[in-house]
Design a protein around this motif. Structure first.
Motif, PDB file in Angstrom:
ATOM      1  N   ILE A  13       0.751  -1.246   0.082  1.00  0.00           N
ATOM      2  CA  ILE A  13       0.185   0.121   0.046  1.00  0.00           C
ATOM      3  C   ILE A  13       0.786   1.279   0.010  1.00  0.00           C
ATOM      4  CG2 ILE A  13      -1.633   1.379   1.365  1.00  0.00           C
ATOM      5  CD1 ILE A  13      -2.712  -1.581   2.373  1.00  0.00           C
ATOM      6  N   VAL A  14       1.958   1.327   0.892  1.00  0.00           N
ATOM      7  CA  VAL A  14       2.697   2.448   0.894  1.00  0.00           C
ATOM      8  C   VAL A  14       3.424   2.742  -0.639  1.00  0.00           C
ATOM      9  CG1 VAL A  14       4.912   3.151   1.783  1.00  0.00           C
ATOM     10  CG2 VAL A  14       3.301   2.027   3.371  1.00  0.00           C
ATOM     11  N   GLN A  15       3.750   1.469  -1.232  1.00  0.00           N
ATOM     12  CA  GLN A  15       4.604   1.726  -2.471  1.00  0.00           C
ATOM     13  C   GLN A  15       3.532   2.528  -3.430  1.00  0.00           C
ATOM     14  OE1 GLN A  15       6.588  -2.200  -2.764  1.00  0.00           O
ATOM     15  NE2 GLN A  15       7.806  -1.170  -3.932  1.00  0.00           N
ATOM     16  N   LEU A  16       2.264   1.989  -3.348  1.00  0.00           N
ATOM     17  CA  LEU A  16       1.083   2.511  -4.134  1.00  0.00           C
ATOM     18  C   LEU A  16       1.015   3.932  -3.979  1.00  0.00           C
ATOM     19  CD1 LEU A  16      -1.207  -0.513  -4.220  1.00  0.00           C
ATOM     20  CD2 LEU A  16       0.139   0.201  -6.130  1.00  0.00           C
ATOM     21  N   LEU A  17       1.126   4.321  -2.699  1.00  0.00           N
ATOM     22  CA  LEU A  17       0.897   5.785  -2.253  1.00  0.00           C
ATOM     23  C   LEU A  17       2.035   6.524  -2.529  1.00  0.00           C
ATOM     24  CD1 LEU A  17      -0.632   5.287   1.303  1.00  0.00           C
ATOM     25  CD2 LEU A  17      -1.782   6.174  -0.625  1.00  0.00           C
ATOM     26  N   MET A  18       3.045   6.058  -2.994  1.00  0.00           N
ATOM     27  CA  MET A  18       4.311   6.850  -3.366  1.00  0.00           C
ATOM     28  C   MET A  18       4.307   6.990  -4.764  1.00  0.00           C
ATOM     29  SD  MET A  18       7.194   4.938  -0.921  1.00  0.00           S
ATOM     30  CE  MET A  18       8.598   5.627  -1.772  1.00  0.00           C
ATOM     31  N   GLY A  19       3.370   6.244  -5.468  1.00  0.00           N
ATOM     32  CA  GLY A  19       3.298   6.047  -6.746  1.00  0.00           C
ATOM     33  C   GLY A  19       3.784   5.141  -7.579  1.00  0.00           C
ATOM     34  N   GLU A  20       4.561   4.223  -6.793  1.00  0.00           N
ATOM     35  CA  GLU A  20       5.309   3.079  -7.331  1.00  0.00           C
ATOM     36  C   GLU A  20       4.353   1.851  -7.457  1.00  0.00           C
ATOM     37  OE1 GLU A  20       8.779   2.595  -4.983  1.00  0.00           O
ATOM     38  OE2 GLU A  20       9.630   4.534  -5.288  1.00  0.00           O
ATOM     39  N   ILE A  21       4.756   1.034  -8.329  1.00  0.00           N
ATOM     40  CA  ILE A  21       3.968  -0.486  -8.301  1.00  0.00           C
ATOM     41  C   ILE A  21       4.904  -1.475  -7.644  1.00  0.00           C
ATOM     42  CG2 ILE A  21       3.039  -2.011  -9.835  1.00  0.00           C
ATOM     43  CD1 ILE A  21       1.517   0.757 -10.082  1.00  0.00           C
ATOM     44  N   PRO A  22       4.265  -2.147  -6.883  1.00  0.00           N
ATOM     45  CA  PRO A  22       5.200  -3.293  -6.106  1.00  0.00           C
ATOM     46  C   PRO A  22       5.305  -4.279  -7.252  1.00  0.00           C
ATOM     47  CG  PRO A  22       3.192  -2.623  -4.934  1.00  0.00           C
ATOM     48  CD  PRO A  22       2.973  -2.061  -6.130  1.00  0.00           C
ATOM     49  N   ASP A  23       6.438  -5.050  -6.838  1.00  0.00           N
ATOM     50  CA  ASP A  23       6.952  -6.337  -7.670  1.00  0.00           C
ATOM     51  C   ASP A  23       5.794  -7.391  -7.581  1.00  0.00           C
ATOM     52  OD1 ASP A  23       8.240  -8.086  -9.199  1.00  0.00           O
ATOM     53  OD2 ASP A  23      10.047  -8.207  -7.688  1.00  0.00           O
ATOM     54  N   ARG A  24       5.607  -8.110  -8.839  1.00  0.00           N
ATOM     55  CA  ARG A  24       4.567  -8.803  -8.757  1.00  0.00           C
ATOM     56  C   ARG A  24       4.732 -10.094  -7.814  1.00  0.00           C
ATOM     57  NH1 ARG A  24       2.989 -13.129 -12.366  1.00  0.00           N
ATOM     58  NH2 ARG A  24       0.641 -13.296 -12.614  1.00  0.00           N
ATOM     59  N   ASP A  25       6.203 -10.433  -7.955  1.00  0.00           N
ATOM     60  CA  ASP A  25       6.730 -11.675  -7.125  1.00  0.00           C
ATOM     61  C   ASP A  25       6.448 -11.851  -5.514  1.00  0.00           C
ATOM     62  OD1 ASP A  25       7.592 -12.442  -9.628  1.00  0.00           O
ATOM     63  OD2 ASP A  25       9.515 -11.737  -9.149  1.00  0.00           O
ATOM     64  N   ILE A  26       6.131 -10.711  -5.192  1.00  0.00           N
ATOM     65  CA  ILE A  26       5.906 -10.634  -3.517  1.00  0.00           C
ATOM     66  C   ILE A  26       4.660 -11.032  -3.267  1.00  0.00           C
ATOM     67  CG2 ILE A  26       7.462  -8.619  -3.294  1.00  0.00           C
ATOM     68  CD1 ILE A  26       4.894  -6.814  -2.768  1.00  0.00           C
ATOM     69  N   PHE A  27       3.587 -10.977  -4.035  1.00  0.00           N
ATOM     70  CA  PHE A  27       2.375 -11.544  -4.116  1.00  0.00           C
ATOM     71  C   PHE A  27       2.093 -13.036  -4.304  1.00  0.00           C
ATOM     72  CE2 PHE A  27       1.781  -7.128  -5.387  1.00  0.00           C
ATOM     73  CZ  PHE A  27       1.019  -6.547  -4.374  1.00  0.00           C
ATOM     74  N   PHE A  28       3.194 -13.627  -4.748  1.00  0.00           N
ATOM     75  CA  PHE A  28       3.232 -14.987  -5.118  1.00  0.00           C
ATOM     76  C   PHE A  28       4.234 -15.813  -4.219  1.00  0.00           C
ATOM     77  CE2 PHE A  28       1.314 -12.963  -8.704  1.00  0.00           C
ATOM     78  CZ  PHE A  28       0.046 -13.843  -8.804  1.00  0.00           C
ATOM     79  N   GLN A  29       4.648 -15.369  -3.054  1.00  0.00           N
ATOM     80  CA  GLN A  29       5.546 -16.174  -2.284  1.00  0.00           C
ATOM     81  C   GLN A  29       4.896 -17.335  -1.439  1.00  0.00           C
ATOM     82  OE1 GLN A  29       8.388 -13.445   0.161  1.00  0.00           O
ATOM     83  NE2 GLN A  29       7.262 -12.088  -0.672  1.00  0.00           N
ATOM     84  N   LYS A  30       5.754 -18.249  -1.398  1.00  0.00           N
ATOM     85  CA  LYS A  30       5.277 -19.552  -0.816  1.00  0.00           C
ATOM     86  C   LYS A  30       4.732 -18.951   0.765  1.00  0.00           C
ATOM     87  CE  LYS A  30       6.339 -24.193   0.447  1.00  0.00           C
ATOM     88  NZ  LYS A  30       7.441 -25.277   0.675  1.00  0.00           N
ATOM     89  N   GLY A  31       3.276 -19.535   0.979  1.00  0.00           N
ATOM     90  CA  GLY A  31       2.637 -19.367   2.348  1.00  0.00           C
ATOM     91  C   GLY A  31       2.086 -18.002   2.364  1.00  0.00           C
ATOM     92  N   LEU A  32       2.191 -17.218   1.341  1.00  0.00           N
ATOM     93  CA  LEU A  32       1.579 -15.352   1.334  1.00  0.00           C
ATOM     94  C   LEU A  32       0.587 -15.401   0.458  1.00  0.00           C
ATOM     95  CD1 LEU A  32       4.816 -13.515   2.293  1.00  0.00           C
ATOM     96  CD2 LEU A  32       3.394 -14.811   3.810  1.00  0.00           C
ATOM     97  N   THR A  33       0.548 -16.368  -0.689  1.00  0.00           N
ATOM     98  CA  THR A  33      -0.575 -16.140  -1.612  1.00  0.00           C
ATOM     99  C   THR A  33      -1.983 -15.648  -1.088  1.00  0.00           C
ATOM    100  OG1 THR A  33       0.862 -17.699  -2.995  1.00  0.00           O
ATOM    101  CG2 THR A  33      -1.203 -16.620  -3.806  1.00  0.00           C
ATOM    102  N   VAL A  34      -2.248 -16.648  -0.439  1.00  0.00           N
ATOM    103  CA  VAL A  34      -3.902 -16.242   0.104  1.00  0.00           C
ATOM    104  C   VAL A  34      -4.080 -15.019   0.799  1.00  0.00           C
ATOM    105  CG1 VAL A  34      -5.753 -17.158   1.355  1.00  0.00           C
ATOM    106  CG2 VAL A  34      -4.333 -18.909  -0.121  1.00  0.00           C
TER     107      VAL A  34
END
Length: 481
Positions: free
Chosen positions: A284-305
């Motif tokens: 959220i903070v990255q989005l508020l800064m105007g940046e787009i988070p890396d897509r890989d962080i959303f598909f880490q093992k155990g964190l996807t859901v």
């Protein structure tokens, strides 16, 4: 050895109860070794074993550890054994008997061992949801700790404060323990207890943020000092809390820096719940800064859901789709409110509009404000004109408004390498690398005994210098010969 006797012995040594008691004995041996060598690292290693041992504890095991550790005349022995004699603590009928498990008896002549066994009892009471008894046990343990001022006791006291506050948190009475935490923090500062200071600062920040008292949390951060020698676990928590405070205060750059430090210092294997919380806020903070988070962080093992709702919000912001953003925000509103990130996500509406305007300015050299309003799902053209004018003033888009014709006209896009943006990006990366290097140098530790052995005394230095002079004289004489 008869066959039946050997089989019984093997069954006993392989039983879960025997293995747990063996782990407890090993932890107690580490504590005793740390006290004898005056090395607090052995005590910290014993405390880290609680996470593994607590999953296998049964009332019988805890009761036996108390009876084997405390002397018969110890005042705490009977009070702790009475806890498991009450009907409130259920005994597991399916657990294996441990009457045949023979471990060397331990006496609590070392206060650190006494406190460690008390912690085992407290943790078991918390895990079995016996909060009323756990509160009494924790209170007695805290009073016992207040009578000591030993450096080896500092990690154990910090752990006791954590579990004591945890009891109040699980019973929704965190405000009742705040005065005690503040008093304990003042005492820890007076005693130069850096381990306790780090733990208590995090507990107080957690207490304030639980009640959304961000101003008080910010005052605590400004008036207190987090010890640099704190463990990575405490520094990770502290950076997470600080990043949360700064995000609410609109200081997104500082918040992003703190959250990145929290991710780096958090355990890479395990602690998935903590990492998920950090990544939620970081995205959220990255989005508020105007940046787009890396897509890989959303598909880490155990964190996807856990990160799936935040992935949808990120997609909406990246595309600048207001309809998709509003739909996803309402769809996952309960999740965002539970995570206490809903208020930050509401702020993203302006970022979605800015992203949409940026895409429009790149796609159209000239477009009417009426069409811009329809693409942004804004009903009023005057509101759209005001939003576009502010975006131009903030430097979001490079364009101008023709008020007479009601048209937005985009200017030619400059080459990014002709600006200072690459220099700023490299500067940030260099600063981060230098900070990591400095922290790594500060974190280097050497065993106390080996360091003392390397330091020579004055007599040894004089003997070494005289031997070197004698050797040099002999070499000179040989050369002359």
């Amino acid at each position: 050895v008869h066959g039946g006797t050997f089989e019984n012995l093997m069954a006993t040594t392989q039983s879960p109860s025997f293995l747990v008691l063996s782990d407890l004995r090993s932890a107690i041996e580490l504590i005793e070794k740390g006290v004898s060598n005056k090395d607090v690292r052995f005590v910290s290693r014993a405390l880290r074993s609680i996470t593994t041992i607590r999953k296998k504890l049964t009332p019988e095991i805890v009761q036996k550890s108390v009876s084997d550790t405390f002397a018969l005349d110890h005042p705490f022995r009977q009070s702790l054994l009475d806890i498991f004699a009450q009907g409130d603590v259920a005994m597991d009928d399916a657990s294996q008997p441990i009457t045949d498990v023979i471990l060397p008896a331990r006496s609590a002549n070392v206060p650190e061992v006494e406190v460690y066994v008390n912690l085992i009892v407290l943790v078991h009471l918390i895990d079995t949801q016996q909060f009323a008894i756990a509160e009494g046990c924790g209170t007695a343990l805290i009073k016992r700790l207040q009578s000591f001022n030993r450096r080896m006791m500092d990690p154990l006291a910090a752990k006791a404060w954590f579990y004591y506050a945890r009891v109040f948190e699980l019973t929704n009475r965190l405000s009742e323990v705040r005065a005690f935490l503040l008093t304990s923090h003042r005492t820890a500062c007076i005693h130069h207890n850096t381990v306790g200071q780090a733990m208590l600062i995090n507990l107080l920040l957690r207490n304030y943020l639980h009640y959304n008292q961000y101003d008080l949390a910010d005052k605590l951060v400004s008036k207190s000092h987090m010890p640099e020698s704190s463990s990575n676990y405490q520094l990770a928590r502290y950076n997470y809390y600080l990043g949360k405070i700064r995000s609410v205060q609109l200081d997104y750059t500082e918040s992003h820096s703190c959250l990145m430090q929290a991710i780096r210092k958090a355990p890479q294997l395990g602690a998935s719940a903590f990492r998920a919380e950090v990544y939620k806020l970081l995205s959220i903070v990255q989005l508020l800064m105007g940046e787009i988070p890396d897509r890989d962080i959303f598909f880490q093992k155990g964190l996807t859901v856990a990160l799936q709702p935040y992935l949808q919000i990120t997609r909406a912001v990246r595309l600048g789709d207001m309809n998709m953003f509003n739909s996803e925000m309402q769809k996952h509103r309960n999740t965002f409110e539970k995570d206490r990130t809903y208020n930050l996500i509401v702020r993203l509406r302006q970022n979605v509009i800015k992203t949409a305007l940026r895409n429009i300015s790149l796609a159209y050299s000239s477009i009417s404000l009426q069409d811009v309003a329809s693409k942004l799902s804004l009903g009023d053209v005057l509101d759209t004109e005001y939003i576009v004018a502010k975006a131009i003033a903030d430097g979001v888009i490079d364009a101008r408004i023709n008020h007479e014709e009601g048209v937005l006209q985009s200017r030619e896009v400059n080459e990014i390498y002709s600006t200072q943006e690459p220099q700023v990006a490299f500067h940030k990366r260099i600063q981060f690398c230098l900070k990591v290097h400095n922290e790594a140098v500060k974190a280097m530790q050497y065993p106390q005994q080996s360091r003392d052995k390397d330091v020579e005394t004055a007599e040894e230095r004089r003997a070494r210098l005289s031997a070197e002079e004698e050797f040099a004289r002999q070499v000179a004489e040989e050369d002359e010969f």
